[in-house]
Design an enzyme around this catalytic site. Sequence first.
Site, PDB file in Angstrom:
ATOM      1  N   THR A   1     -14.875  13.218  -0.838  1.00  0.00           N
ATOM      2  CA  THR A   1     -14.817  13.252  -2.292  1.00  0.00           C
ATOM      3  C   THR A   1     -15.743  14.340  -2.803  1.00  0.00           C
ATOM      4  OG1 THR A   1     -16.630  11.680  -2.569  1.00  0.00           O
ATOM      5  CG2 THR A   1     -14.409  10.776  -2.330  1.00  0.00           C
TER       6      THR A   1
ATOM      7  N   GLU B   1      -9.133   8.790  -1.770  1.00  0.00           N
ATOM      8  CA  GLU B   1      -9.142   7.572  -0.965  1.00  0.00           C
ATOM      9  C   GLU B   1      -7.768   6.936  -0.814  1.00  0.00           C
ATOM     10  OE1 GLU B   1     -13.220   7.784  -3.036  1.00  0.00           O
ATOM     11  OE2 GLU B   1     -11.145   8.311  -3.476  1.00  0.00           O
TER      12      GLU B   1
ATOM     13  N   LYS C   1     -19.717   3.954 -25.640  1.00  0.00           N
ATOM     14  CA  LYS C   1     -19.968   2.712 -26.357  1.00  0.00           C
ATOM     15  C   LYS C   1     -20.778   3.017 -27.608  1.00  0.00           C
ATOM     16  CE  LYS C   1     -20.736  -2.175 -25.630  1.00  0.00           C
ATOM     17  NZ  LYS C   1     -21.052  -3.231 -24.655  1.00  0.00           N
TER      18      LYS C   1
ATOM     19  N   TRP D   1     -15.966   0.327 -27.824  1.00  0.00           N
ATOM     20  CA  TRP D   1     -15.660   1.347 -26.824  1.00  0.00           C
ATOM     21  C   TRP D   1     -14.762   2.433 -27.404  1.00  0.00           C
ATOM     22  CZ3 TRP D   1     -18.470   1.533 -22.645  1.00  0.00           C
ATOM     23  CH2 TRP D   1     -19.017   0.363 -22.117  1.00  0.00           C
TER      24      TRP D   1
END
Length: 540
Positions: free
Chosen positions: A185, A329, A440, A445
């Site tokens: 990654t 992944e 936030k 949110w």
Amino acid sequence: MRGMMMDRPLRVADILTYSEEIHGTAGIVSSTVEGDIHRESYAEMAARCRRLAKALRTMGIGPGDRVATLAWNGYRHMELYFGIPGIGAVCHTLNPRMSPEQLAYIVSHADDRVVFLDLTFVPLVEKLRSRLPDRLRYVILADAASMPRTSLANVHCYEELLASEDDDFGWPDFDEDTAAGLCYTSGTTGVPKGALYTHRSLVLHSLIVGVSMQNSLRAGRRLLPVVPLFHANAWGAAHAAPLTGTSLIMPGPGLDGPSLWNLMETEKVFAAWGVPTVWLGLLEEIGKRGRKPAGLEEVVIGGAAAATSLIKGFEDLGVSVCHAWGMTEMSPIGTLGFLSPEQTSLPARERLRLKSTQGRRAFMIDLKVVDGEGRRQPNDGEATGELFVRGPTVVSAYFNNEEASAAAFDGEGWFSTGDVASISSDGFLNIRDRSKDLIKSGGEWISSLDVENLAMAHPHVANCAVIALPHPKWGERPVLVAVPSVDRPEPDGIRAYLEERLPKWQVPDDIILVEELPLTATGKVSKLTLRQIYADHKLP
């Protein structure tokens, strides 16, 4: 009662031998580092892969040994994709866009034995040499006439290695769960983590991609993968194209809009795959030329969320867009945004809405969304939570990293993606944001992706990113960092545009205009870097 069928292992080399026999005249057209165009059929590639396999064994490479590649999309890199795992070794693709520190860590962590590298990357490796293992050997992907002078020791010429062997070689049998590929990654949080693919997972993934992308992948079609071979298996193109008889048009290092347009035009490319930043550049070039490249009919966009305006830009040109999602992944394909025959007859606005989602799950990939307490949420398009996945092409652990592995899976063995998402009743995945990129503000949110999507529709915004900055009253507030498409645009005009389309509390507190946005090693906009750059920025 067990069935009575032969138990034959799935091997990457079987894709190669099948393509040689059934699709031998299709192949690879490569724009090379040296500047010319190279053409190679799959039959020719298969013969060269057998030479490569023998050369690797002569070098002492055996089962389980990690062999690194540092190369652009081209025919020699494709040969490494099959020759290395074909003998039971592990093809470890290195991402040249990673930092020197990350590359040095990855080579050491993987315990690579050899690095095969393009001419472009010789200076990079020379600078890294003191940080790399002393025993490491290097093979430069060139012929004798193109070999550079270099300070590297233990250097070999790729074409001379192949010329020293014949192609009389039989691919060995081994367990299908033998490791075949390794990709790390980009390491935006902590050190890079390795996904170790098996022969079984790669063969299954190639079948999944072949079944799911039948428009791009079929005999006689020409596909240009701008998505690199050095990351996430080029979304499966390296394996699925030979399997289906699709010819690959490889761009080499030429990933800018003009280079891609010219290659697509000359080679009559039918489909192309890549990240949003690449397609923004191509759309700009199409605007300058006044038309799309001849033959281009399909674009697959993945790697990062595609703005609705980007999708519409191609659809208006008559180019069908598939919005895809996945992860390193996951080998990496997870979902695909192709519409059903019934959905293609929907009004244009509804089709665009569906194509702006991440699409529906690929075969053998399961999805679930859970809330903060781990409770599974309904597939109603409204309930949101963290997205988890499972399937035979999803990692079961990270390579030599027990701590990261322990944190990545829930009690049922599902892999945590780190994405906040919802799933509709008809299976369309809608990723609302990365959990680390949600903002936030005052207890509510804000999705950075939603704000970015609207901002990208403004005619004066070429590209953008929304990040959170600390606020003394609201905790966090959104800030829009934008690359303008015209000289001296008015931030107030962009703000007014957003105010008409967003609730007031979601409108960014500030709009910062920049010449370019920082990118991650995989071509995504690096919000981590933006947060670091503007850590001390004072909000109005």
